[in-house]
Each structure stands twice: as structure tokens, then as C-alpha cells.
Motif scaffolding. Structure first.
Motif, PDB file in Angstrom:
ATOM      1  N   GLY A 246     -26.783   8.504 -30.996  1.00  0.00           N
ATOM      2  CA  GLY A 246     -27.417   9.218 -29.900  1.00  0.00           C
ATOM      3  C   GLY A 246     -27.142   8.557 -28.568  1.00  0.00           C
ATOM      4  N   GLN A 247     -27.695   9.134 -27.511  1.00  0.00           N
ATOM      5  CA  GLN A 247     -27.400   8.685 -26.154  1.00  0.00           C
ATOM      6  C   GLN A 247     -27.903   7.278 -25.858  1.00  0.00           C
ATOM      7  OE1 GLN A 247     -28.996  11.771 -23.629  1.00  0.00           O
ATOM      8  NE2 GLN A 247     -27.266  13.146 -23.989  1.00  0.00           N
ATOM      9  N   LEU A 248     -28.966   6.856 -26.520  1.00  0.00           N
ATOM     10  CA  LEU A 248     -29.522   5.533 -26.214  1.00  0.00           C
ATOM     11  C   LEU A 248     -28.640   4.396 -26.706  1.00  0.00           C
ATOM     12  CD1 LEU A 248     -33.366   6.022 -26.703  1.00  0.00           C
ATOM     13  CD2 LEU A 248     -32.111   5.654 -24.578  1.00  0.00           C
ATOM     14  N   ASN A 249     -27.624   4.691 -27.509  1.00  0.00           N
ATOM     15  CA  ASN A 249     -26.683   3.632 -27.873  1.00  0.00           C
ATOM     16  C   ASN A 249     -25.989   3.066 -26.638  1.00  0.00           C
ATOM     17  OD1 ASN A 249     -26.908   3.248 -30.666  1.00  0.00           O
ATOM     18  ND2 ASN A 249     -25.670   5.046 -31.111  1.00  0.00           N
ATOM     19  N   GLY A 250     -25.893   3.869 -25.593  1.00  0.00           N
ATOM     20  CA  GLY A 250     -25.249   3.408 -24.365  1.00  0.00           C
ATOM     21  C   GLY A 250     -25.974   2.248 -23.724  1.00  0.00           C
ATOM     22  N   VAL A 251     -27.309   2.336 -23.615  1.00  0.00           N
ATOM     23  CA  VAL A 251     -28.087   1.257 -22.991  1.00  0.00           C
ATOM     24  C   VAL A 251     -28.527   0.214 -24.009  1.00  0.00           C
ATOM     25  CG1 VAL A 251     -28.880   2.684 -21.092  1.00  0.00           C
ATOM     26  CG2 VAL A 251     -30.229   2.598 -23.191  1.00  0.00           C
ATOM     27  N   ASN A 252     -28.440   0.560 -25.281  1.00  0.00           N
ATOM     28  CA  ASN A 252     -28.887  -0.348 -26.338  1.00  0.00           C
ATOM     29  C   ASN A 252     -27.726  -1.021 -27.056  1.00  0.00           C
ATOM     30  OD1 ASN A 252     -31.571   0.103 -25.830  1.00  0.00           O
ATOM     31  ND2 ASN A 252     -31.809   1.673 -27.396  1.00  0.00           N
ATOM     32  N   LEU A 253     -26.558  -1.023 -26.443  1.00  0.00           N
ATOM     33  CA  LEU A 253     -25.408  -1.774 -26.957  1.00  0.00           C
ATOM     34  C   LEU A 253     -25.066  -1.408 -28.404  1.00  0.00           C
ATOM     35  CD1 LEU A 253     -26.193  -5.331 -25.500  1.00  0.00           C
ATOM     36  CD2 LEU A 253     -25.208  -3.334 -24.365  1.00  0.00           C
ATOM     37  N   ASN A 254     -25.008  -0.107 -28.666  1.00  0.00           N
ATOM     38  CA  ASN A 254     -24.579   0.414 -29.969  1.00  0.00           C
ATOM     39  C   ASN A 254     -25.427  -0.088 -31.134  1.00  0.00           C
ATOM     40  OD1 ASN A 254     -22.438   1.906 -28.846  1.00  0.00           O
ATOM     41  ND2 ASN A 254     -21.051   0.165 -28.970  1.00  0.00           N
ATOM     42  N   VAL A 255     -26.674  -0.428 -30.866  1.00  0.00           N
ATOM     43  CA  VAL A 255     -27.518  -0.943 -31.943  1.00  0.00           C
ATOM     44  C   VAL A 255     -27.758   0.117 -33.016  1.00  0.00           C
ATOM     45  CG1 VAL A 255     -29.742  -0.286 -30.924  1.00  0.00           C
ATOM     46  CG2 VAL A 255     -29.586  -2.325 -32.392  1.00  0.00           C
ATOM     47  N   GLY A 256     -27.538   1.385 -32.675  1.00  0.00           N
ATOM     48  CA  GLY A 256     -27.735   2.442 -33.662  1.00  0.00           C
ATOM     49  C   GLY A 256     -26.703   2.450 -34.767  1.00  0.00           C
ATOM     50  N   PHE A 257     -25.557   1.814 -34.571  1.00  0.00           N
ATOM     51  CA  PHE A 257     -24.506   1.786 -35.594  1.00  0.00           C
ATOM     52  C   PHE A 257     -24.901   0.778 -36.682  1.00  0.00           C
ATOM     53  CE2 PHE A 257     -22.439   3.790 -32.083  1.00  0.00           C
ATOM     54  CZ  PHE A 257     -21.413   4.562 -32.603  1.00  0.00           C
ATOM     55  N   HIS A 258     -25.949   1.118 -37.421  1.00  0.00           N
ATOM     56  CA  HIS A 258     -26.555   0.114 -38.287  1.00  0.00           C
ATOM     57  C   HIS A 258     -25.855  -0.015 -39.631  1.00  0.00           C
ATOM     58  CE1 HIS A 258     -29.671  -2.826 -38.579  1.00  0.00           C
ATOM     59  NE2 HIS A 258     -30.065  -2.375 -39.758  1.00  0.00           N
ATOM     60  N   ASN A 259     -25.397   1.087 -40.206  1.00  0.00           N
ATOM     61  CA  ASN A 259     -24.588   0.959 -41.420  1.00  0.00           C
ATOM     62  C   ASN A 259     -23.332   0.164 -41.132  1.00  0.00           C
ATOM     63  OD1 ASN A 259     -25.445   2.154 -44.013  1.00  0.00           O
ATOM     64  ND2 ASN A 259     -25.816   3.970 -42.768  1.00  0.00           N
ATOM     65  N   GLU A 260     -22.704   0.471 -40.005  1.00  0.00           N
ATOM     66  CA  GLU A 260     -21.497  -0.241 -39.618  1.00  0.00           C
ATOM     67  C   GLU A 260     -21.764  -1.728 -39.426  1.00  0.00           C
ATOM     68  OE1 GLU A 260     -21.136   4.045 -38.230  1.00  0.00           O
ATOM     69  OE2 GLU A 260     -22.697   2.518 -38.402  1.00  0.00           O
ATOM     70  N   HIS A 261     -22.898  -2.049 -38.815  1.00  0.00           N
ATOM     71  CA  HIS A 261     -23.233  -3.453 -38.579  1.00  0.00           C
ATOM     72  C   HIS A 261     -23.501  -4.185 -39.891  1.00  0.00           C
ATOM     73  CE1 HIS A 261     -25.017  -7.123 -37.157  1.00  0.00           C
ATOM     74  NE2 HIS A 261     -26.189  -6.806 -37.671  1.00  0.00           N
ATOM     75  N   HIS A 262     -24.227  -3.563 -40.806  1.00  0.00           N
ATOM     76  CA  HIS A 262     -24.503  -4.220 -42.081  1.00  0.00           C
ATOM     77  C   HIS A 262     -23.231  -4.393 -42.911  1.00  0.00           C
ATOM     78  CE1 HIS A 262     -28.778  -5.089 -43.048  1.00  0.00           C
ATOM     79  NE2 HIS A 262     -28.995  -4.322 -41.989  1.00  0.00           N
ATOM     80  N   ASP A 263     -22.326  -3.431 -42.812  1.00  0.00           N
ATOM     81  CA  ASP A 263     -21.065  -3.557 -43.543  1.00  0.00           C
ATOM     82  C   ASP A 263     -20.180  -4.644 -42.937  1.00  0.00           C
ATOM     83  OD1 ASP A 263     -21.895  -1.463 -45.127  1.00  0.00           O
ATOM     84  OD2 ASP A 263     -20.687   0.053 -44.111  1.00  0.00           O
ATOM     85  N   PHE A 264     -20.241  -4.790 -41.608  1.00  0.00           N
ATOM     86  CA  PHE A 264     -19.368  -5.736 -40.908  1.00  0.00           C
ATOM     87  C   PHE A 264     -20.180  -6.538 -39.880  1.00  0.00           C
ATOM     88  CE2 PHE A 264     -16.651  -2.346 -42.415  1.00  0.00           C
ATOM     89  CZ  PHE A 264     -15.614  -3.043 -43.036  1.00  0.00           C
ATOM     90  N   PRO A 265     -21.020  -7.466 -40.340  1.00  0.00           N
ATOM     91  CA  PRO A 265     -21.868  -8.229 -39.413  1.00  0.00           C
ATOM     92  C   PRO A 265     -21.101  -9.218 -38.540  1.00  0.00           C
ATOM     93  CG  PRO A 265     -22.138  -9.019 -41.662  1.00  0.00           C
ATOM     94  CD  PRO A 265     -21.327  -7.774 -41.749  1.00  0.00           C
ATOM     95  N   SER A 266     -19.808  -9.386 -38.779  1.00  0.00           N
ATOM     96  CA  SER A 266     -19.013 -10.305 -37.954  1.00  0.00           C
ATOM     97  C   SER A 266     -18.215  -9.572 -36.880  1.00  0.00           C
ATOM     98  CB  SER A 266     -18.055 -11.121 -38.845  1.00  0.00           C
ATOM     99  OG  SER A 266     -18.775 -11.869 -39.803  1.00  0.00           O
ATOM    100  N   ILE A 267     -18.586  -8.325 -36.599  1.00  0.00           N
ATOM    101  CA  ILE A 267     -17.934  -7.541 -35.555  1.00  0.00           C
ATOM    102  C   ILE A 267     -18.942  -7.279 -34.442  1.00  0.00           C
ATOM    103  CG2 ILE A 267     -16.866  -5.305 -35.000  1.00  0.00           C
ATOM    104  CD1 ILE A 267     -15.667  -5.256 -37.761  1.00  0.00           C
ATOM    105  N   PRO A 268     -18.615  -7.580 -33.179  1.00  0.00           N
ATOM    106  CA  PRO A 268     -19.584  -7.423 -32.080  1.00  0.00           C
ATOM    107  C   PRO A 268     -19.877  -5.962 -31.757  1.00  0.00           C
ATOM    108  CG  PRO A 268     -17.442  -8.061 -31.224  1.00  0.00           C
ATOM    109  CD  PRO A 268     -17.336  -8.151 -32.729  1.00  0.00           C
ATOM    110  N   TRP A 269     -20.932  -5.751 -30.984  1.00  0.00           N
ATOM    111  CA  TRP A 269     -21.462  -4.414 -30.727  1.00  0.00           C
ATOM    112  C   TRP A 269     -20.444  -3.475 -30.088  1.00  0.00           C
ATOM    113  CZ3 TRP A 269     -21.529  -2.457 -25.779  1.00  0.00           C
ATOM    114  CH2 TRP A 269     -21.416  -3.358 -24.723  1.00  0.00           C
TER     115      TRP A 269
END
Length: 345
Positions: A246-269
């Protein structure tokens, strides 16, 4: 979906390490993103800290309704962004040296009054390694929390309003994890000194404004829906992690990409959207959220969603308590050295 009266039990290990292997096998080009750092995040931290301190000065002599309104409508957003920056530092994704990331987290913590940055790191890393394991995952509600709050709107609103307090209490059950280390102590000393400076020069109302920003940024506010978005069983009783696009990923530094983050925790936002773009067959098939506002009100008023809407497990796999939750980086490094990587099961 049915109304839960207990947590949902699973006999499997957490799902992300398995998907990490599958995605890297199908899309080896993602390896180039693993281990990257994003020092630009520090400039985001500097901007948000400056903004919040400036707002604290502006509201120091204002009426309380202005203080509360400013915290809810404006201050909650940079406070939430700083929380995301602390999260990036917890994974050592800002600078190459862990020490530099620790100091970046302490600096980002300053406007949010309570010294939480380094203790968050200690517990958050274990959330990745042991997702759903009650005695090691502080992201899971306590049993008493779920029973106390129940399914009703007023209970869930109170829970969101005091979310930082509930979160802190949960850490008591983490008997296997260290609570205090030298970095946590440094975080406390620096934070107390900063809070004293704010009170001395700006007054107690300014400090109260900053504290309200913290509580709103993670609690009774649409931004607080992030905690529901990430792992609550809101769309599928078997999918335990959800992303937000959603639009708030813009101000929240892509924190919404949570599946992606859990799959690849060594990749920055800033690189998380590239994961989804590179492996759409793995992410487009998962359910996801597009509105924090919609989810916020659904959580409050849908009695089928409660704190019991979480998956818990006893199976830890082969992961040790000392694990630093870098399955993607470990996999790439082990392949480079031609030796087997650690697995979850």
C-alpha cells in the motif's frame, strides 16, 4: 473464518527458510542483493529525529488537545519510520560494522523516550529464527493477553493503546535469552540523558508529546495495524505471514514487504520490492493487505479476529538459540564454500 478460542497449533517449523532455498534455486539473481547495506537509512534517521525534536519544541507550550492531535496526526509517522530504521539496524543493514548499526539504533531511539532499540534487537532476531515458538518469539501475545482482551472492540482498542507495555511484559517469558547486555545498558544511559535534556530545555509537555508519538505509532492508530498485518490469521487460517502493498510503504521504508523480509532478512528495505519483482510466482500466490485503515477497523470490530489468531509451534528445527537469523546469507556463503548450510528442519 472461524472464531478462535485458542492459538492455532502447528507441527511444522517456520516456513521462511524453506522458501528462501526454493526462491534462490529458482532465481539465483537475487543473491546479488543479499548482504547489501543501505547507509542512506541514517539520513532518514537524522531527518526524523530532527523533525520530532522540532515538533516537541513547537508544542511545548500548547494546549493538551494540540499536543495529542499533533502526536496522532503527524508525530506518529516519523516515530514509526524511526522504528523501522531501528529494525534495519537490528539486522545490521545500515552499515557494515555491527557497532555502527548499534549506535544508529540508539540515535534513532532518542525521540521515542523509552530505551527499546537494543533490547528490541535481541528479541526480534529470535522472532525470525523461532517464529511461533512461544518461549522464544516475543512477537506472540501471552496467553493471558489473548484471554484478557478476548474478541471485543473495547478490549482490542485498549490492547492497541497500551501495545508497548504489553510488548515489554512479554519479554519476561524469554528465559533462554539475555535481557541486559552492554549495548542495552548504553541504550538506557543515552536515552535517560536525552530525556533529561528535553525536560530541562523544553519541559514535561514536550516529553509527553514524544511519548504519545511512540504509543500512537505502534498502537491505537492505523499504523498500529502493521502488527496485525504481519502474522495474524486475517485472510487465511494457514498462512502465517502477510505482506502489505500500500501507499504507506513509501513513508515506512517498505516495512510492508514482510514475507519478503522474512525470506531474505539480509536484504535492506530499499531492495525488498526487487525480491517480489524477481520471484512473482512465490509472492503473487500469497494473500496480502493493501490498506492499514481497513485492517485497523476490521481488527477492532470483527469478532472472528482476536489475539488467538496466531500460529504457535513447539518445533524449533535444528536452529540454535544463538542463531543470528541470516539464513539467506548463510546459504549463499555455504554455497560459495561448497558446504551445507544450516536448515530449519
Amino acid at each position: 473464518m472461524a472464531r478462535f478460542t485458542d492459538f492455532v497449533r502447528s507441527n511444522s517449523t517456520e516456513p521462511h527458510r524453506i522458501r528462501t532455498r526454493q526462491i534462490l534455486k529458482a532465481h539465483p539473481e537475487i543473491k546479488r542483493l543479499i548482504g547489501q547495506k543501505n547507509p542512506t537509512t541514517f539520513w532518514v534517521i537524522l531527518g526524523c529525529v530532527t523533525m520530532m525534536v522540532g515538533m516537541a519544541w513547537l508544542v511545548r507550550d500548547q494546549s493538551w488537545w494540540i499536543v495529542v492531535a499533533a502526536a496522532w496526526f503527524i508525530g506518529a509517522f516519523p516515530a514509526h519510520t524511526l522504528f523501522v530504521c531501528i529494525h534495519e539496524a537490528a539486522h545490521n543493514l545500515i552499515f557494515r560494522k555491527p557497532t555502527a548499526n548499534a549506535w544508529a539504533a540508539i540515535f534513532a531511539n532518542l525521540p521515542t523516550v523509552l530505551p527499546t532499540a537494543l533490547s528490541f534487537k535481541n528479541f526480534h532476531i529470535k522472532h525470525h529464527a523461532f517464529q511461533g515458538v512461544h518461549e522464544l518469539d516475543a512477537d506472540l501475545p501471552d496467553w493471558y493477553e489473548a484471554k484478557l482482551i478476548n474478541n471485543y472492540a473495547i478490549g482490542k482498542a485498549i490492547w492497541l493503546l497500551f501495545f508497548p507495555i504489553f510488548q515489554a511484559i512479554r519479554t519476561i517469558r524469554m528465559h533462554e535469552l539475555a535481557v541486559i547486555d552492554k549495548w542495552v545498558a548504553a541504550n538506557i544511559i543515552v536515552q535517560v540523558a536525552f530525556d533529561a535534556v528535553i525536560v530541562f530545555f523544553f519541559g514535561w509537555k514536550a516529553l509527553a508529546f514524544l511519548l504519545l508519538c511512540l504509543f500512537f505509532s505502534v498502537g491505537l492508530h492505523p499504523l498500529g495495524a502493521r502488527w496485525i498485518q504481519e502474522h495474524y490469521l486475517t485472510l487465511d487460517p494457514e498462512q502465517e505471514t502477510y505482506s502489505y502493498y500500500g501507499q504507506l510503504n513509501g513513508v515506512n521504508l517498505n516495512v510492508g514487504f514482510h514475507n519478503e523480509h522474512h525470506d531474505f532478512p539480509s536484504i535492506p528495505w530499499n531492495k525488498l520490492p526487487e525480491i517480489k519483482k524477481s520471484a512473482p510466482e512465490y509472492y503473487d500466490t500469497l494473500k496480502y493487505h493493501t490498506s492499514y485503515v481497513r485492517l485497523f477497523f476490521r481488527f477492532l470490530f470483527d469478532q472472528e479476529i482476536s489475539l488467538y489468531s496466531r500460529i504457535v509451534r513447539k518445533e524449533r528445527g535444528r536452529v540454535t538459540v544463538a542463531d543470528q537469523s541470516k539464513p539467506d546469507l548463510e546459504l549463499v556463503e555455504s554455497q560459495a564454500l561448497n558446504r551445507p548450510a544450516k536448515t530449519a528442519a
